[in-house]
Design a protein around this motif. Sequence first.
Motif, PDB file in Angstrom:
ATOM      1  N   UNK A  19      -5.388  29.387   6.077  1.00 50.81           N
ATOM      2  CA  UNK A  19      -5.205  29.547   4.498  1.00 50.81           C
ATOM      3  C   UNK A  19      -6.022  28.436   3.518  1.00 50.81           C
ATOM      4  N   UNK A  20      -6.268  27.478   4.046  1.00 52.82           N
ATOM      5  CA  UNK A  20      -7.075  26.462   3.333  1.00 52.82           C
ATOM      6  C   UNK A  20      -8.409  26.809   2.931  1.00 52.82           C
ATOM      7  N   UNK A  21      -9.089  27.437   4.142  1.00 55.15           N
ATOM      8  CA  UNK A  21     -10.321  28.098   3.808  1.00 55.15           C
ATOM      9  C   UNK A  21     -10.373  29.335   2.967  1.00 55.15           C
ATOM     10  N   UNK A  22      -9.393  30.196   2.912  1.00 56.64           N
ATOM     11  CA  UNK A  22      -9.222  31.129   2.100  1.00 56.64           C
ATOM     12  C   UNK A  22      -9.034  30.665   0.892  1.00 56.64           C
ATOM     13  N   UNK A  23      -8.146  29.734   0.483  1.00 55.19           N
ATOM     14  CA  UNK A  23      -7.999  29.174  -0.627  1.00 55.19           C
ATOM     15  C   UNK A  23      -9.219  28.624  -1.396  1.00 55.19           C
ATOM     16  N   UNK A  24      -9.984  28.066  -0.375  1.00 58.34           N
ATOM     17  CA  UNK A  24     -11.247  27.639  -0.866  1.00 58.34           C
ATOM     18  C   UNK A  24     -12.098  28.466  -1.389  1.00 58.34           C
ATOM     19  N   UNK A  25     -12.117  29.894  -0.586  1.00 58.82           N
ATOM     20  CA  UNK A  25     -13.017  30.894  -1.095  1.00 58.82           C
ATOM     21  C   UNK A  25     -12.604  31.434  -2.388  1.00 58.82           C
ATOM     22  N   UNK A  26     -11.138  31.743  -2.325  1.00 63.04           N
ATOM     23  CA  UNK A  26     -10.580  32.405  -3.601  1.00 63.04           C
ATOM     24  C   UNK A  26     -10.580  31.556  -4.819  1.00 63.04           C
ATOM     25  N   UNK A  27     -10.885  30.491  -4.718  1.00 65.73           N
ATOM     26  CA  UNK A  27     -11.177  29.480  -5.920  1.00 65.73           C
ATOM     27  C   UNK A  27     -12.663  29.580  -6.525  1.00 65.73           C
ATOM     28  N   UNK A  28     -13.848  29.989  -5.288  1.00 64.70           N
ATOM     29  CA  UNK A  28     -14.809  30.108  -5.699  1.00 64.70           C
ATOM     30  C   UNK A  28     -15.608  31.365  -6.161  1.00 64.70           C
ATOM     31  N   UNK A  29     -14.700  32.348  -5.414  1.00 62.09           N
ATOM     32  CA  UNK A  29     -15.334  33.867  -5.523  1.00 62.09           C
ATOM     33  C   UNK A  29     -14.077  34.761  -5.861  1.00 62.09           C
ATOM     34  N   UNK A  30     -14.489  35.849  -6.520  1.00 58.21           N
ATOM     35  CA  UNK A  30     -13.397  36.834  -6.817  1.00 58.21           C
ATOM     36  C   UNK A  30     -12.989  37.751  -5.688  1.00 58.21           C
ATOM     37  N   UNK A  31     -11.986  37.778  -5.207  1.00 55.29           N
ATOM     38  CA  UNK A  31     -11.523  38.404  -3.946  1.00 55.29           C
ATOM     39  C   UNK A  31     -10.681  39.767  -4.503  1.00 55.29           C
ATOM     40  N   UNK A  32     -10.289  39.667  -5.562  1.00 53.45           N
ATOM     41  CA  UNK A  32      -9.126  40.811  -5.770  1.00 53.45           C
ATOM     42  C   UNK A  32      -9.534  41.165  -7.319  1.00 53.45           C
ATOM     43  N   UNK A  33      -8.894  42.277  -7.761  1.00 52.98           N
ATOM     44  CA  UNK A  33      -8.767  42.292  -9.149  1.00 52.98           C
ATOM     45  C   UNK A  33      -7.307  41.999  -9.663  1.00 52.98           C
TER      46      UNK A  33
END
Length: 164
Positions: free
Chosen positions: A107-121
Amino acid sequence: MKHVITVLSVIAITSFFSRLSAQQIALAPVLTDYYNIKDALVAGDAKAAAEKAAGLVTALSSVNMSAIPTKDHMAFMSLQDKLALDARHISESTDLSRQREHFAALSANMAALAKKATLSVQPVYQEYCPMKKSSWLSSDTAIKNPYYGSSMLTCGKVTGTLKP
C-alpha cells in the motif's frame, strides 16, 4: 472558418482522451488488482488474497510501457520491482496476518505510485488505520479496513484524495 475551428477542437479533445485512455489501459489493471487484494483481505480470505496478488505480479510485468507518458513511465519504473516483491510475498503466503503485514508495504508503494502517476480516471482515496498505523488505497470513501477485516471493519479515515 468556424467549421475548421470546431473540427480542430474536436481533434484536439479526441487526441487528449485517446492518450488518457491509453494511459488508463496501461496502468488500470495494476490498480484494479491492488483493489482486489484489498477486498480479499477485508473479507478475511487468505486464499483469494494470494490469488489476487499473483494476478498483480502478472499485471506489473505486463504493463505496456510504450503507452505510458514519460512522467508516469519513470514513476512506474522506479516502483515496479518493489510492488512486484510486495505482491509476491502476499501471493506466497496463506497466513492472513502475514499477508496483511506485506499489504502495508504494498500500500505504501502503491500510494507513492498514485501520487506520481495517473492510475485511473476516477479518484483514488488514501485511507488510514490508526491501530495499524498504515494506509491503503480505495476507490470508495467508505472505510473497509483490510488490516483487521470484520473485527474492525470501519476503523479508519480518509486522509487524502488522489485525483487523476
